[in-house]
Motif scaffolding. Sequence first.
Motif, PDB file in Angstrom:
ATOM      1  N   ASN A  57      -2.075   3.049  -4.505  1.00  0.00           N
ATOM      2  CA  ASN A  57      -2.276   4.489  -4.702  1.00  0.00           C
ATOM      3  C   ASN A  57      -3.533   4.799  -5.504  1.00  0.00           C
ATOM      4  OD1 ASN A  57      -0.876   3.283  -6.919  1.00  0.00           O
ATOM      5  ND2 ASN A  57      -0.466   5.314  -7.729  1.00  0.00           N
ATOM      6  N   ASN A  58      -4.097   3.792  -6.160  1.00  0.00           N
ATOM      7  CA  ASN A  58      -5.340   3.978  -6.910  1.00  0.00           C
ATOM      8  C   ASN A  58      -6.558   3.444  -6.154  1.00  0.00           C
ATOM      9  OD1 ASN A  58      -4.165   5.171  -9.235  1.00  0.00           O
ATOM     10  ND2 ASN A  58      -3.442   3.152  -9.878  1.00  0.00           N
ATOM     11  N   THR A  72       5.544   2.440   5.928  1.00  0.00           N
ATOM     12  CA  THR A  72       6.302   1.825   4.835  1.00  0.00           C
ATOM     13  C   THR A  72       5.481   1.838   3.551  1.00  0.00           C
ATOM     14  OG1 THR A  72       5.497  -0.333   5.571  1.00  0.00           O
ATOM     15  CG2 THR A  72       7.668   0.359   6.364  1.00  0.00           C
ATOM     16  N   ALA A  73       6.085   1.356   2.468  1.00  0.00           N
ATOM     17  CA  ALA A  73       5.423   1.371   1.157  1.00  0.00           C
ATOM     18  C   ALA A  73       4.240   0.416   1.131  1.00  0.00           C
ATOM     19  CB  ALA A  73       6.417   0.997   0.070  1.00  0.00           C
ATOM     20  N   GLU A  74       3.189   0.824   0.453  1.00  0.00           N
ATOM     21  CA  GLU A  74       2.015  -0.026   0.273  1.00  0.00           C
ATOM     22  C   GLU A  74       2.210  -0.912  -0.957  1.00  0.00           C
ATOM     23  OE1 GLU A  74      -1.693   2.422   2.138  1.00  0.00           O
ATOM     24  OE2 GLU A  74      -1.053   3.029   0.127  1.00  0.00           O
ATOM     25  N   PRO A  75       1.400  -1.964  -1.100  1.00  0.00           N
ATOM     26  CA  PRO A  75       1.553  -2.875  -2.249  1.00  0.00           C
ATOM     27  C   PRO A  75       1.176  -2.205  -3.565  1.00  0.00           C
ATOM     28  CG  PRO A  75      -0.378  -3.466  -0.958  1.00  0.00           C
ATOM     29  CD  PRO A  75       0.359  -2.430  -0.168  1.00  0.00           C
ATOM     30  N   GLN A  93     -11.412   0.556   0.157  1.00  0.00           N
ATOM     31  CA  GLN A  93     -10.979  -0.593  -0.643  1.00  0.00           C
ATOM     32  C   GLN A  93      -9.773  -1.287  -0.022  1.00  0.00           C
ATOM     33  OE1 GLN A  93     -10.543   1.611  -4.276  1.00  0.00           O
ATOM     34  NE2 GLN A  93     -12.456   0.831  -5.145  1.00  0.00           N
ATOM     35  N   LYS A  94      -8.876  -0.527   0.559  1.00  0.00           N
ATOM     36  CA  LYS A  94      -7.727  -1.122   1.248  1.00  0.00           C
ATOM     37  C   LYS A  94      -8.183  -1.945   2.447  1.00  0.00           C
ATOM     38  CE  LYS A  94      -4.722   2.744  -0.083  1.00  0.00           C
ATOM     39  NZ  LYS A  94      -3.940   3.906   0.409  1.00  0.00           N
ATOM     40  N   ARG A 149      -2.154  -7.915   2.622  1.00  0.00           N
ATOM     41  CA  ARG A 149      -2.707  -7.540   3.927  1.00  0.00           C
ATOM     42  C   ARG A 149      -1.599  -7.082   4.870  1.00  0.00           C
ATOM     43  NH1 ARG A 149      -4.079 -12.193   8.047  1.00  0.00           N
ATOM     44  NH2 ARG A 149      -1.805 -12.207   7.847  1.00  0.00           N
ATOM     45  N   ASP A 150      -0.520  -7.867   4.950  1.00  0.00           N
ATOM     46  CA  ASP A 150       0.580  -7.525   5.854  1.00  0.00           C
ATOM     47  C   ASP A 150       1.222  -6.197   5.455  1.00  0.00           C
ATOM     48  OD1 ASP A 150       0.045  -9.871   7.146  1.00  0.00           O
ATOM     49  OD2 ASP A 150       1.717 -10.991   6.266  1.00  0.00           O
TER      50      ASP A 150
END
Length: 457
Positions: free
Chosen positions: A288-289, A281-284, A294-295, A270-271
Motif C-alpha cells: 500500500n506504500n 486478493t490481498a497484496e503483500p 515499484q510493484k 511476485r505471486d
Amino acid sequence: MEGRITRSAAAKEAAQLAAATAASIQNASPSGTQNTAMPLKRKTKRNTTVAEPDINELPHNLGRASVPAANDTPGPLSVTTDQVKETKPLVTKGKIDVIKDELQDTVDKATTTLAKIQGGRLKSNNPYGLTPGFSPFPDWLHPTRQECEEVNRLLSSVHGEVIAPATIPEPSLTVTGCGEVPSVLDALIRTLLSGATTGNNSAMAFQGLVQKFGILQDGIGKGSVDWDAVRQAPVKDIFEAIKSGGLAEMKSKRIKEILNMVYEENMQRRDAFLKAKKEGTAEPPGANNETELQKQIEIDRANEHVLSLNHIHSLSNDAAMLELVKYPGIGPKTAACVILFCLQRPCFAVDTHIFRITKWLGWIPSEKVDEVKAFSHLEVRIPDHLKYSLHQLFIRHGKSCPRCRAITGENSEGWEEGCVIDHLVKRTGKRKGAFESAPKAKNKRKSRGKENDDESE
C-alpha cells in the motif's frame, strides 16, 4: 505487536490515561517511506574483473560520517533543520524550551503509566524480545533531551560535527561499511560481514565475493554482487570467497540461508502481486506504500532472479526491524544499522562502545541490562535528530579516548590527556577506572547461536 508511543502522540495519550483509568492505548506505526526505482532492464551483465582493492582500516565499521563544510546543510535525518525550513517559529525560544521540558515529562509519565497498566511487562512477538516504542526500563528517565544535546555538543567539539548524508553514496567494491549503500540486501550482507572483525578484514571478505561471483553491471541490481549466483553456490565456495574476513565458516552458512530465504520471499511477493491483479486478493505487506511502478519492478526482479529486499523501504521502522531480525545472524544492532544508514531513518544502533559509554553516563541501568534492552530503551529516549550523530560520535570516542576505551584505567597510556565527558561519566569495572567489556558478552551470544554481529574493539 504492541502499539507504539511516539513523541508526537505521547502528550495526547498521557491526557487520555489521566482522564480514563486504564484506557487502552493504540497508536499507529508511522507509514513507511517509499523508495524510488528505475524500470528494470531485462538483461544483466556480470563482470568479475575489478580494480585491485585499496583496503584501509576504517575508524569504525558503521558507515561513513560526514563532516560538514561551512555551507553544508544537514541531511534528511536532521529533523530540526528541516522543520525550520518548512515552518516559521510561532513561539519565542524561551517558550520552546519550556514546551520541550513539558513534552519530555509527558513522555516519561505516559511510558511509566502504560507499563504499570500492563504489569510492567511488554510482550513482543519477536526472537529478541524487542519492545518497539516502549522502554524496558520505564522508570529510568535518562537520558533526557538536554543530556543528549550536551553530550552531542561535547563529543562534537573533539571529534567534529557529524551530519547525516543527504544522499547515499554509490556502493564501494572495496569497503563494506555498515549499510550505507542503496540496496537493502547489499546493506544487510555487508553489515553481516563487518560483524566481529576489523574494517580491513570485512573489506577483504567482501572483495572475495566480488572476485568470485562478480557484480551486476546494469538493471535494478547494478553495482550489487550477483547474489543469486552466491545463493546457488555451495557453502564451501562462499567460505573460500570470504575466508580472509574471519568467522567465515559461520558467516558463509548464514549468507547462504539468508539468500535462500530472500529468493523464496521474492517469489512469494511476485505471486501475491500477480494474484491480486487477477483476482483482487490481498497484496503483500508494504504494497500500500508502493507505486504501481515499484510493484511491477518487484515482479520483474523476481522473474529475472535479481534478489532484493528493497520492499523493506515501504515498511514502518518497527516492521522493518522485525522483518530484518528474522534472518539468521541478524540481530537488532545489524538491523538498526541498515535502518539508519540504508533506509536513512532515525534509529539508534547499540554496539559494544555505545553500550559501555551510555552505561557510564547513567543513560541505562547498570544492572540487568544487555545490548538489546539498551537499544530498546535508548531508541525511545534519544531524540530522532540526534540518533545518527550520537551513534557515530560514541563509536569514535569509544575507540579513541584513552579513558573511554574498552579496558582502561588510571595507569593506561594517555590517561593524563583527560576526557571531554569526564565530568559526566562514572566508570565501572573490575579495577579502578576499568571496564570488563566484549569477551563475556560475545561468548554468551555465540552460545545462544542467535547473533554474532559485535564489532571488534
